[in-house]
Design a protein around this motif. Structure first.
Motif, PDB file in Angstrom:
ATOM      1  N   UNK A  28       0.883  -1.261  -0.217  1.00 48.99           N
ATOM      2  CA  UNK A  28       0.087   0.094  -0.120  1.00 48.99           C
ATOM      3  C   UNK A  28       0.991   1.253   0.029  1.00 48.99           C
ATOM      4  N   UNK A  29       1.931   1.088   0.654  1.00 47.42           N
ATOM      5  CA  UNK A  29       2.773   2.376   0.788  1.00 47.42           C
ATOM      6  C   UNK A  29       3.485   2.535  -0.659  1.00 47.42           C
ATOM      7  N   UNK A  30       3.798   1.394  -1.524  1.00 43.82           N
ATOM      8  CA  UNK A  30       4.257   1.597  -2.711  1.00 43.82           C
ATOM      9  C   UNK A  30       3.190   2.088  -3.605  1.00 43.82           C
ATOM     10  N   UNK A  31       2.001   1.771  -3.473  1.00 39.36           N
ATOM     11  CA  UNK A  31       0.837   2.429  -4.246  1.00 39.36           C
ATOM     12  C   UNK A  31       0.968   3.760  -3.998  1.00 39.36           C
ATOM     13  N   UNK A  32       1.358   4.363  -2.784  1.00 40.62           N
ATOM     14  CA  UNK A  32       1.385   5.682  -2.725  1.00 40.62           C
ATOM     15  C   UNK A  32       2.509   6.127  -3.446  1.00 40.62           C
ATOM     16  N   UNK A  33       3.533   5.585  -3.697  1.00 33.10           N
ATOM     17  CA  UNK A  33       4.774   6.131  -4.408  1.00 33.10           C
ATOM     18  C   UNK A  33       4.329   6.206  -5.788  1.00 33.10           C
ATOM     19  N   UNK A  34       3.285   5.060  -6.405  1.00 38.70           N
ATOM     20  CA  UNK A  34       3.092   5.017  -7.681  1.00 38.70           C
ATOM     21  C   UNK A  34       2.200   6.151  -8.047  1.00 38.70           C
ATOM     22  N   UNK A  35       1.156   6.662  -7.175  1.00 41.15           N
ATOM     23  CA  UNK A  35       0.256   7.581  -7.087  1.00 41.15           C
ATOM     24  C   UNK A  35       1.091   9.012  -7.244  1.00 41.15           C
ATOM     25  N   UNK A  36       2.183   9.308  -6.455  1.00 43.89           N
ATOM     26  CA  UNK A  36       3.158  10.326  -6.344  1.00 43.89           C
ATOM     27  C   UNK A  36       3.729  10.524  -7.766  1.00 43.89           C
ATOM     28  N   UNK A  37       4.163   9.342  -8.221  1.00 46.57           N
ATOM     29  CA  UNK A  37       4.869   9.409  -9.503  1.00 46.57           C
ATOM     30  C   UNK A  37       3.874   9.693 -10.765  1.00 46.57           C
TER      31      UNK A  37
END
Length: 353
Positions: A28-37
């Motif tokens: 889920x944290x990496x999904x946040x990174x994906x959103x950020x990018x």
């Protein structure tokens, strides 16, 4: 060593040395990174369009470098201080800079974009490499204060050909400054390829200054996060500076005034497009089951909203009053500036009729 935790197909690569530094980063944290990018790529695309439409004087795109900036920027603490070049829009985003503030200086309505002390990030430095000296000076102050914050300075591969960067690394090593030198090797210093600038990996050059270094896949957001944490932990523990070379690629022009087709081979661009940092993370997240159609739709809406906010904020910027040129030149009143302001005011009054 070349640090990579996600390969080009999005497969997770085990690393006993670096896995502990990202053990808390859940899918889920990496999904946040994906959103950020995705958000910063959309912002970048919108700003480029605004420049092409005559709304911005210039814009330096970050296309392709999202993982290097998001992966590192999200690892910083609020009390760390960032000193960047002119391309770190994604880092500014992670520090909480308002979208409108990203374009103020590029629209020509301000001499600066934001209050550095409100977000602990200096405004963009256009003079190549100068920000590395500022970062080391700030880091020396941190050490003298006995605090455990860090300074992080971002620059490109071309900056390593500038004397300022060498001087900064000398001071950082000599005084054990808690600073991270974060070099985004995007392979092109305007029209000069990195192979012309250095015959060895850029990370290897740090050893000559007595600074430990890490060479990381700059299109792997997880590996960048791990390397950044290693460097930050070392600085906080009193271990001094670290040099990180994030190997990435500038997919677009150096700035919107540049035409990279004049010096860059199309096959090279195509090869790096297959290593796209966003596509790589998407493959991993789909395999983990956290990126589905609903998440994609939600994030797409957020990216569109960010682009709309940026455009509206840009177009709402007012031209400054002519005499505002003299504001904030010095922290305290200065008779020389007062005299110049008065002279310019009289000059402007001459057009009153």
């Amino acid at each position: 060593m070349f640090v990579q935790l996600l390969d080009e197909r999005g497969s997770r690569l085990p690393s006993p040395e670096f896995d502990p530094h990202v053990a808390d980063l859940t899918p889920d944290a990496l999904l946040g990174f994906y959103r950020d990018m995705l958000v910063v790529r959309r912002i970048d695309t919108e700003a480029t369009a605004l420049q092409r439409q005559g709304e911005l004087a210039l814009w330096p795109p970050l296309l392709g470098q999202e993982a290097a900036q998001i992966g590192s920027g999200r690892m910083l603490r609020a009390d760390d201080f960032v000193f960047s070049s002119y391309r770190e829009h994604a880092v500014a985003y992670t520090r909480g800079v308002a979208l409108q503030d990203l374009v103020r200086v590029w629209r020509g309505t301000s001499q600066s974009g934001w209050d550095p002390f409100a977000v602990n990030m200096s405004t963009p430095q256009v003079i190549i490499g100068a920000q590395t000296l500022h970062a080391v000076g700030y880091a020396m102050g941190i050490r003298n204060d006995g605090a455990d914050a860090t300074a992080v300075t971002y620059f490109g591969d071309g900056a390593l050909s500038e004397g300022d960067v060498s001087e900064a690394m000398v001071f950082a090593a000599s005084f054990g400054a808690p600073v991270v030198f974060f070099c985004q090797n995007n392979h092109w210093a305007i029209s000069e390829p990195v192979r012309v600038q250095s015959t060895v990996a850029l990370a290897d050059r740090a050893g000559g200054f007595g600074i430990p270094s890490l060479r990381v896949d700059g299109n792997d957001v997880l590996a960048v996060a791990a390397a950044t944490r290693v460097a930050l932990d070392r600085a906080r523990a009193g271990g001094g500076p670290t040099f990180i070379e994030a190997v990435t690629y500038r997919m677009g022009p150096h700035t919107t005034a540049d035409d990279p087709t004049r010096y860059r081979d199309a096959d090279e661009l195509a090869a790096w497009a297959e290593r796209d940092p966003i596509s790589r993370l998407a493959l991993h997240l789909r395999a983990e089951g956290v990126l589905d159609e609903a998440a994609e739709a939600r994030i797409a809406g957020e990216t569109d909203a960010a682009a709309a906010e940026l455009r509206a904020g840009c177009l709402a910027l007012d031209d400054p009053a002519p005499l505002a040129l003299f504001d904030h030149v010095y922290a305290e009143p200065h008779p020389g500036i007062d005299r110049q302001r008065a002279e310019y005011a009289r000059y402007l009054d001459g057009f009153a009729d």
